[in-house]
Structure formats: C-alpha cells, structure tokens
Motif scaffolding. Structure first.
Motif, PDB file in Angstrom:
ATOM      1  N   ASN A 179       0.823  -1.205   0.000  1.00 15.23           N
ATOM      2  CA  ASN A 179       0.000   0.000   0.000  1.00 15.23           C
ATOM      3  C   ASN A 179       0.860   1.258   0.000  1.00 15.23           C
ATOM      4  N   GLU A 186       2.215   1.857  -3.446  1.00  9.66           N
ATOM      5  CA  GLU A 186       1.157   2.358  -4.326  1.00  9.66           C
ATOM      6  C   GLU A 186       0.970   3.865  -4.139  1.00  9.66           C
ATOM      7  N   ILE A 187       0.900   4.280  -2.888  1.00  7.39           N
ATOM      8  CA  ILE A 187       0.712   5.700  -2.590  1.00  7.39           C
ATOM      9  C   ILE A 187       1.936   6.507  -3.003  1.00  7.39           C
ATOM     10  N   ARG A 198      -5.664   5.526 -11.757  1.00  3.92           N
ATOM     11  CA  ARG A 198      -5.260   4.698 -10.619  1.00  3.92           C
ATOM     12  C   ARG A 198      -6.123   4.980  -9.391  1.00  3.92           C
ATOM     13  N   MET A 199      -6.406   6.245  -9.156  1.00  7.28           N
ATOM     14  CA  MET A 199      -7.239   6.588  -8.000  1.00  7.28           C
ATOM     15  C   MET A 199      -8.662   6.071  -8.165  1.00  7.28           C
ATOM     16  N   LEU A 229      -8.546   2.397  -7.382  1.00  9.06           N
ATOM     17  CA  LEU A 229      -8.393   2.181  -5.937  1.00  9.06           C
ATOM     18  C   LEU A 229      -9.642   2.567  -5.154  1.00  9.06           C
ATOM     19  N   GLY A 230     -10.608   3.183  -5.855  1.00 13.03           N
ATOM     20  CA  GLY A 230     -11.837   3.593  -5.197  1.00 13.03           C
ATOM     21  C   GLY A 230     -11.724   4.897  -4.440  1.00 13.03           C
ATOM     22  N   TRP A 231     -10.682   5.680  -4.722  1.00 18.42           N
ATOM     23  CA  TRP A 231     -10.480   6.947  -4.013  1.00 18.42           C
ATOM     24  C   TRP A 231     -11.341   8.069  -4.588  1.00 18.42           C
ATOM     25  N   VAL A 232     -11.613   8.000  -5.884  1.00 21.42           N
ATOM     26  CA  VAL A 232     -12.467   9.001  -6.530  1.00 21.42           C
ATOM     27  C   VAL A 232     -13.484   8.266  -7.402  1.00 21.42           C
TER      28      VAL A 232
END
Length: 276
Positions: free
Chosen positions: A66, A69-70, A204-205, A208-211
């Motif tokens: 993780n 990835e970040i 990518r975001m 990852l479900g971030w946006v």
C-alpha cells in the motif's frame, strides 16, 4: 519507451545548452584553470541526479504494498507538476538564460571565485537530471510496465545521441530549427505528457476507489484509434488520449488545460510592460 526517449532528449538538450553557453564564454575568456570548474559542476550535477534515483529506489524498498502504491502515485503527480513548472519557468526565463549565465560567469571570473561556476553548473545540471529522474520514475508507474536495464539503457543512449544531433542543428542557427521553435514545440509535448501523467494518476485513484469514475465509459473511439494498440499506446502515453474515458477523466483533463491557459494568461499579464 517513447516517453523515456522524449524526456531524456528534451532534458539533455537543455543541459547541453547551459554547458555550451558557459563553455563558449570560458573559452573566450581564456582564464587559466577556469575551465576545469565547469566540468566539476557537470560531474556534481550528474552525481546529484544519480543520488536522487538511488534514494527513490531505496525509499520504495522500505514501503509495503500500500505504501508503494501511494508513493508511486505521489511521484506521478509530482512529475506532472514539475513538468508544468518547468514549462512556465522556461517561458519566463528562457529568453534571458544566455545573458544571465554570461553575467554570472563573468562575475565569477572577475572575482576569481571559480567554485561559483561549478555551483552554477551543478545546480543547472542537477535540476535537469533530478527532473528527468522523477519524470521517468512517475512514467514507469503510469505505464504499468517494468523496463529491463538493457532496454532502459538503450532508450537513454538513443535519446542522448538524438540530443547531441539536435543541439548541433540548433547551434547552427538554421531558421527552420531555431531555439524559439524548439522550445515552443517541446513545451506543447511536455504539457501533453503532463496531462497524460495526470490522467494516469486519476485512473489509478479510480481503480483504488479513491475518486468516483462517473459515467464509464463516456464514449468509445477505439474504432478510430485504439489506445491498446501499439500506435495508440504511444499516442496515449505521450498525450493522455483515452479511447474509453470516464467522466472524471474528461473533467480533470478540461480542468488541467483551463489551468494551463490561465497560467499562460497570468504570465503574459505579469510580463506586459506597464504604460503610464
């Protein structure tokens, strides 16, 4: 691979321009012992870029999945921001670069502070080298591919040869290959590359479900140009083209170019002469 060649080619020419200006001025000045400080600066700048690359690789090794990835996503965004910053800097200072370097070198020669020449060159080379390292680091994540060292070295070698050839043409002062036209062309390509890195980070975001993706896909232009094909992949990597874009991709792309044109307009206002 094409991104690697373009970035190394562009950054190498800019570094050659700085070294070429200082070399010509020092050679004209004919001050004994001054020339070697130019090469000390070149070596220092290269060592700084290598140290940065080693540091980035070292940081990645200490991070978990993780964390990696970040970190890689952050580096991709940093690369996009640095590209925009570099374009804006060159638009503002490019026309005065020759006179600035000449003035700083002349002052160093008059004061006999030759180490300031090394520092000036090291900063210039280190800046180009560090930007190249961050660009390549971010692009390797954006493309989701791992280049073997032989292929990477080959791409860098091709880029360096092309940079040397292009620099010789630009120095010849031919009308069709002027420095002004070169920087205008490459700044467009760099901004397209920045938009590509930004969209890759958004993708990518989204994954990852971030946006949220919004409508996905918004349209399908694969019949015209498939971004999974060889040629389409090159266009996608260099420009950010998507055959199946999500709504969020389109919003980010429009916001990016609106921001770029806004920065250009602000810069022109700041550079415009003040009339009484």
């Amino acid at each position: 691979m094409e991104q690697i060649i373009f970035v190394v080619w562009r950054e190498s020419i800019e570094a050659l321009l700085v070294v070429g200006i200082l070399y010509a001025w020092l050679r004209q000045a004919s001050v004994p012992g001054a020339m070697r400080y130019l090469w000390f600066g070149v070596g220092g700048g290269i060592l700084f870029a290598i140290a940065l690359a080693a540091a980035l690789l070292g940081i990645q090794q200490f991070l978990g999945n993780n964390g990696q990835e970040i970190f890689m996503l952050l580096m991709m965004l940093v690369a996009a921001v640095l590209i925009v910053q570099m374009v804006m800097w060159m638009r503002e200072h490019g026309r005065h670069l020759h006179s600035h370097l000449k003035h700083e070198t002349q002052r160093a020669l008059e004061d006999r502070t030759f180490w300031s020449i090394s520092i000036l060159v090291a900063i210039a080379i280190g800046r180009e080298g560090s930007e190249t390292v961050i660009f390549l680091y971010g692009m390797s994540y954006a493309q989701q591919t791992t280049q073997d060292w032989l292929s990477f070295a080959g791409a860098v070698a091709v880029a360096l040869v092309l940079a040397g050839f292009t620099y010789s043409l630009l120095q010849a002062g031919r009308r069709w290959m002027s420095w002004k036209h070169f920087f205008r062309f490459t700044e467009i390509m760099l901004l397209l590359l920045a938009s590509s890195l930004l969209l890759s980070s958004v993708d990518r975001m989204i994954s990852l479900g971030w946006v949220p993706a919004g409508i996905d896909p918004l349209w399908d232009t694969s019949a015209l140009l498939d971004d999974t094909s060889r040629f389409g992949g090159v266009v996608s990597a260099l420009t950010g083209y998507r055959a199946y874009p999500a709504l969020t991709d389109l919003i980010v792309w429009l916001a990016f170019w609106a921001g770029i044109f806004g920065l250009f307009r602000l810069q022109r206002r700041q550079q415009a002469p003040v009339t009484a």
